[in-house]
Design a protein around this motif. Structure first.
Motif, short mmCIF file in Angstrom:
data_model
loop_
_atom_site.label_atom_id
_atom_site.label_comp_id
_atom_site.label_asym_id
_atom_site.label_seq_id
_atom_site.Cartn_x
_atom_site.Cartn_y
_atom_site.Cartn_z
N THR A 1 36.69 52.57 40.05
CA THR A 1 37.20 51.99 41.30
C THR A 1 36.28 50.89 41.81
OG1 THR A 1 38.27 54.07 41.91
CG2 THR A 1 37.81 52.52 43.69
N LEU A 2 34.98 51.13 41.74
CA LEU A 2 34.02 50.14 42.22
C LEU A 2 33.96 48.94 41.28
CD1 LEU A 2 32.61 50.50 44.87
CD2 LEU A 2 30.54 51.19 43.68
N VAL B 1 36.33 55.21 49.44
CA VAL B 1 35.55 53.97 49.42
C VAL B 1 35.04 53.69 50.83
CG1 VAL B 1 35.60 51.48 48.97
CG2 VAL B 1 36.87 53.05 47.49
N SER C 1 31.51 54.27 46.60
CA SER C 1 32.68 55.05 46.21
C SER C 1 32.21 56.45 45.85
CB SER C 1 33.39 54.41 45.01
OG SER C 1 32.57 54.46 43.86
#
Length: 768
Positions: A692-693, A758, A681
């Motif tokens: 996010t990851l 991503v 990401s």
């Protein structure tokens, strides 16, 4: 006279109507839009039916615009048959994709989790996709009604330029092209028009091929006599060629440097050509392409016009014409880098992947395919053998060969009884103490060895896998290093341009005169790259003819080819360069190879770092002693006891592979014991990229296949690049297909913030 039918027959009941003739159901094409990835159905007009089949690119109407699409299937029916619009036109005169390439695109899409449209886009060079069948043309001129001597003499007085054109045509056998005449007469076009009107010459348009090697001369060569090991290997290759396709295995040709692997490629391909089949040859580096092309065009001199080349150093026009040479079945052999795996060759008889271990076969943008692995898949689809060659096979390939999945052919000796070079390791910790500034570029041992070889008229290759003059600029007072603001890595100083350059994003700036933090002028320009090494060599060996090969200087078209040619013809004594010169090249007069800093690749934070170091050292060492004089290799290192360096010193591949496989089993298990998936990401906001990851990892952990190991998200080794912070998540599994299905489902269900990109890489070759 028979009665004529009424215009109103069948309407007033006076005459029966005849039944309408049976109609042929109109065929339907299912197409994939190239820009939006939609799959839609369209009618195939009768006038286009003969030209449309799976793989054809077409223009289709969509709302109020025209779109380009690829035909995936031909159908007999569709749920929307009564509402379908017809295809507007075809792009090109023939399908752009063969049936096998469409299958390969589907496999690539499924395995690498990449949309089919992106795979199909990668299969076509930009010049072919944007301007298909845009060829150059020239006028072919024929002297059809030459004037007699008297008329020609009169013409000489009244229209001397016309007379000159006639003389030029006569001297060239009565035929020439307009461009040839223009080289001798600038106003040839207007003069030719006049002669055509007088019916003295005829004119026809012909296609002109943009051949990247049209000015090259290749001396014919003959097949060499095999050694016993080569003959045994060739026998096995021929047996494999004749083995039923469902029983055939990929072949690993594992041969030490200089063992004659290329000769085996050449003779195997020669056999395939006698069966009226074609051959595809992949090479990892642009630097290897000129020499490979020379060998193939010399060996197959009777059909050198039927050898096509595909790589990124061709001009757009050359790449367009070379691709269409293949597409129109005018090429029997294709040589190219990784994207050549998609060359539209038909009737393939063999695929050769030279230096199969090279990481440059891995595409670093979507679709992130590995050309070697796609070669194995394509060979299965084409029902042809695939030959993987290397002196230092990847551990994945070696494991497959050792398990019996691949056929393993081993060449342990160099040809013509040549011996492997003597390899010595120089401990640079001792050399560093002898230098005034603490930077040791040339050890005393290497300096003496270079001078001795120069005195004997022999050639030297020095390898350093780092560009620039200085690799860091540091303040001696506060210790601050000048770094790229967008990538957070040290700038490299390039003295020729007097610029600091970031080797990630390319940012350039003037070197500072004082420290930005403490305002003191005590800046140290430390470390060294190929530019500084070259300057040192020119000082130490002032009479030597020295050339440097790296991407900073090899920026002119054909410059690399010309430099390597000059080196081969011994116009250059000493060649210093990066990995562009580290492998595959064969120069008989090179007797000394020096590695200036063997630790650069060894210290990378990557589980493949030691493997890359071993391969690189073995390959670069193999450039020495390929002629009649025994070679010598000197490896300068600060880690002389590293297993990768010691096993390379003894050219012991099997020993290295055994210990490295055990190491990866104990501390992973890492590939090849497992498959790896690297999810990344990146964002301008570090916290958002990391969150996010973490969120993705949490969702994946809920239903991972048994045997899957998932690491915690962490910053990438290159933590910031192009102004974006980078994080990564590593998954290891021995059940790749179930994990791919789970990953695809999770990625499909998730929505990522717009500020975060991503990415995912299946079977990555690096964790950087």
């Amino acid at each position: 006279m028979p009665d004529q039918p009424s215009l109103f027959s069948g309407m007033d009941g006076d005459a029966p109507t005849s039944p309408p003739p049976p109609t042929t159901p109109q065929r339907i094409a299912r197409v994939l839009l190239e820009e939006t990835a939609l799959e839609l159905d369209y009618l195939i007009p009768d006038d286009l039916a003969a030209r449309i089949q799976p793989g054809t690119r077409v223009h289709i109407p969509l709302q109020n615009r025209k779109e380009t699409a690829v035909v995936l299937q031909i159908l007999d029916d569709s749920p929307f048959a009564d509402k379908l619009k017809p295809i507007s036109s075809t792009v090109g005169s023939r399908p752009m994709f063969t049936a096998t390439l469409l299958q390969l695109a589907q496999w690539t899409s499924q395995y690498y989790l990449s949309p089919v449209r992106q795979v199909l886009r990668a299969m076509l060079p930009e010049a072919v996709r944007s301007k298909p069948e845009t060829f150059l043309s020239d006028s072919h001129l024929t002297l059809t009604n030459p004037p007699d001597a008297e008329a020609l003499e009169k013409l000489q007085k009244t229209a001397p330029l016309q007379a000159r054109i006639i003389h030029l045509l006569q001297s060239s056998g009565g035929e020439a092209t307009l461009s040839q005449l223009r080289q001798q007469l600038h106003s040839a076009t207007q003069v030719v028009h006049a002669l055509v009107r007088k019916n003295i010459i005829s004119r026809s348009e012909v296609r002109v091929e943009r051949d990247p090697f049209q000015d090259e001369e290749f001396l014919p060569s003959s097949p060499l006599t095999f050694t016993e090991e080569q003959q045994a290997a060739f026998t096995q290759i021929l047996l494999n060629l004749n083995t039923p396709a469902d029983e055939r295995k990929p072949i690993l040709l594992h041969g030490v440097t200089g063992s004659g692997k290329t000769e085996l490629y050449l003779q195997a391909i020669a056999h395939v050509l006698t069966q009226n089949q074609t051959a595809l040859v992949l090479v990892p580096e642009i630097s290897l392409t000129p020499q490979t092309i020379e060998r193939f065009k010399s060996r197959f001199s009777d059909r050198k016009e039927r050898i096509a080349v595909l790589h990124s150093h061709l001009s757009e026009g050359e790449r367009h014409d070379e691709w269409f040479k293949i597409h129109e079945n005018r090429a029997d052999i294709v040589i190219g880098a990784r994207s050549a795996i998609f060359a539209p060759l038909q009737n393939l008889g063999i695929i050769v992947v030279d230096e199969e271990h090279e990481p440059s076969y891995k595409q670093d943008e979507n679709p992130r395919y590995h050309a070697r692995d796609l070669a194995i898949v394509r060979a299965k689809l084409e029902k042809c053998p695939v030959l993987l060659g290397s002196a230092t096979p990847s551990l994945e390939t070696w494991t497959n060969a050792r398990s019996g999945k691949y056929l393993h052919l081993h060449l342990t000796k160099r040809t013509d009884h040549k011996t492997l070079p003597l390899i010595r390791v120089v401990d640079m910790r001792l050399e560093k103490r002898k230098t005034k500034d603490g930077v040791a570029i040339l050890s005393e041992v290497l300096r003496i060895a270079i001078q001795r070889r120069l005195d004997q008229g022999e050639q030297i290759i020095l390898f350093l896998n780092r560009r620039g003059f200085n690799t860091a600029v540091t303040c001696l007072d506060c210790g601050t290093t000048v770094r790229c603001p967008d990538c957070d890595i040290p700038f490299t100083f390039h003295k020729t341009d007097n610029r600091l350059v970031c080797h990630v994003c390319g940012m350039r700036s003037l070197p500072p005169k004082k420290c930005a933090q403490c305002n003191t002028p005590t800046l140290l320009f430390g470390g060294f790259g190929t530019e500084r090494a070259e300057a040192t060599l020119r000082t130490v060996f002032p009479t030597a003819r020295i050339a440097r090969v790296d991407t900073d200087v090899m920026n002119r078209k054909n410059q690399l080819r010309d430099t390597l040619r000059d080196f081969r013809s011994q116009k250059i004594d000493l060649l210093i360069g990066t990995q562009m010169i580290a492998k595959g090249l064969d120069f008989p007069n090179v007797t000394l190879v020096g590695v200036l800093n063997a630790d650069l690749s060894l210290n990378l934070p990557d589980f493949r770092a030691a493997e890359r170091t071993f391969q690189l050292l073995t390959q670069v060492a193999g450039r020495a002693g390929r002629g009649e004089i025994k070679g010598e290799v000197l490896i300068q290192t600060y880690a002389p006891h590293s297993p990768a360096i010691q096993f390379a010193r003894h050219a012991d591949y099997d020993g290295y592979a055994e210990q490295e496989l055990e190491h990866r089993s104990n501390f992973g298990p890492y590939p090849p014991h497992t498959h790896a998936i690297l999810i990344g990401s990146r964002s301008k906001q570090a916290a958002l990229a990391e969150f996010t990851l973490q969120n993705l990892a949490t969702k994946l952990k809920k239903s991972l296949p048994n045997g899957t190991i998932i690491h915690d998200p962490c910053p990438s080794p290159l933590a910031k690049a192009h102004g974006q912070y980078r994080f990564q998540l590593l998954l290891l599994t021995d059940k790749i297909r179930p994990l791919l299905a789970q990953l695809k489902a999770t990625l499909t269900d998730m929505t990522f913030p717009e500020e975060v990109i991503v990415t995912w890489d299946i079977d990555p070759t690096t964790l950087m």
